[in-house]
Write an enzyme that holds these catalytic residues in place. Structure first.
Site, short mmCIF file in Angstrom:
data_model
loop_
_atom_site.label_atom_id
_atom_site.label_comp_id
_atom_site.label_asym_id
_atom_site.label_seq_id
_atom_site.Cartn_x
_atom_site.Cartn_y
_atom_site.Cartn_z
CB CYS A 1 2.31 69.17 45.65
SG CYS A 1 3.96 70.28 45.28
CG ASP B 1 3.06 70.90 40.04
OD1 ASP B 1 2.37 71.56 39.95
OD2 ASP B 1 4.41 70.31 39.60
NE ARG C 1 3.93 70.36 36.74
CZ ARG C 1 4.90 70.07 36.24
NH1 ARG C 1 5.56 69.29 35.26
NH2 ARG C 1 5.47 69.44 37.39
CG HIS D 1 3.30 66.45 42.04
ND1 HIS D 1 4.19 66.47 40.84
CD2 HIS D 1 3.72 66.66 42.93
CE1 HIS D 1 4.74 67.68 41.15
NE2 HIS D 1 4.47 67.90 42.67
CB CYS E 1 7.52 66.28 43.37
SG CYS E 1 6.89 68.07 44.54
ZN ZN Z 1 5.92 69.30 43.94
#
Ligand code: ZN
Length: 211
Positions: free
Chosen positions: A43, A45, A47, A99, A102
């Site tokens: 992803c 993302d 993090r 994750h 998400c």
């Molecule tokens: Zn995500």
């Protein structure tokens, strides 16, 4: 110039100094070429940084990231990365790593329009529709969200296996394992969802390509 922007340029200079201190040939060796054993599809993302969470060094992971770690079979970006990784770099493993928490998956569970991303999130909604009986049966919203995250990862593993690229590699006897992982934002740990597909005979018959 903002503090953050200046800081990242300074960080880079320090990173070079530190790397060369450990190994004076670090960059000279990397410049010779790459043979990463792993393709990571994760992803976007911020993090979930691919290399950091698995302790991998530069040169060890070929990376593709998009919102909600999707394998959309008409996405030329993903297909190009996959083709290069499998057929040129000869990676041994492909990991789809999603994750919990998400935002893309969360958005797919709801109805709020966000913008052009709605059209990307439709691919995740298709996964919901495929599993709606099970997902709708989970009353607790957090549990349903977590289950949807996991199911979405597993479906992307299947979607990878359905590509002509992966099926052709298996057909030619190339060693290529596809894995589905879920990462816990609040724990740092990954869990292997143990989706084991090593041959196209594990796929629904309609997806099995003959070469
Ligand atoms: Zn995500």
């Amino acid at each position: 110039m903002s503090d953050f922007y200046k800081k990242i340029l300074d960080n880079n200079k320090q990173w070079v100094v530190d790397a060369l201190e450990k190994d004076p040939n670090f960059f000279a060796d990397l410049a010779k070429g790459q043979t990463p054993p792993l393709l990571w599809i994760g992803c976007s993302d911020s993090r979930v940084p691919a290399n950091e969470i698995i302790g991998a060094k530069p040169g060890e992971v070929f990376v593709h990231r998009n919102i909600a770690n999707m394998v959309v079979h008409s996405d030329m970006n993903m297909l190009s990365v996959l083709d290069y990784a499998v057929n040129v770099l000869k990676v041994k493993h492909v990991i789809v790593c999603g994750h919990y928490g998400c935002g893309g998956v969360k958005a797919a569970m709801g109805n709020q329009s966000i913008g052009i991303i709605d059209n990307w999130i439709r691919h995740i909604k298709d996964v919901y529709r495929l599993h709606n009986t099970y997902l709708d049966s989970i009353e607790d919203e957090t549990e349903r969200f977590n289950a949807f995250v996991e199911i979405n990862i597993k479906e992307q593993v299947f979607d990878l296996s359905k590509t002509s690229i992966v099926q052709a590699a298996w057909k030619s006897g190339q060693a290529l394992s596809i894995h589905g992982w879920v990462y816990g934002l609040n724990s740092g740990f990954v869990t292997d969802l143990e989706v084991n597909i090593s041959s196209n005979t594990d796929l629904d018959e309609v997806f099995q390509l003959q070469f």
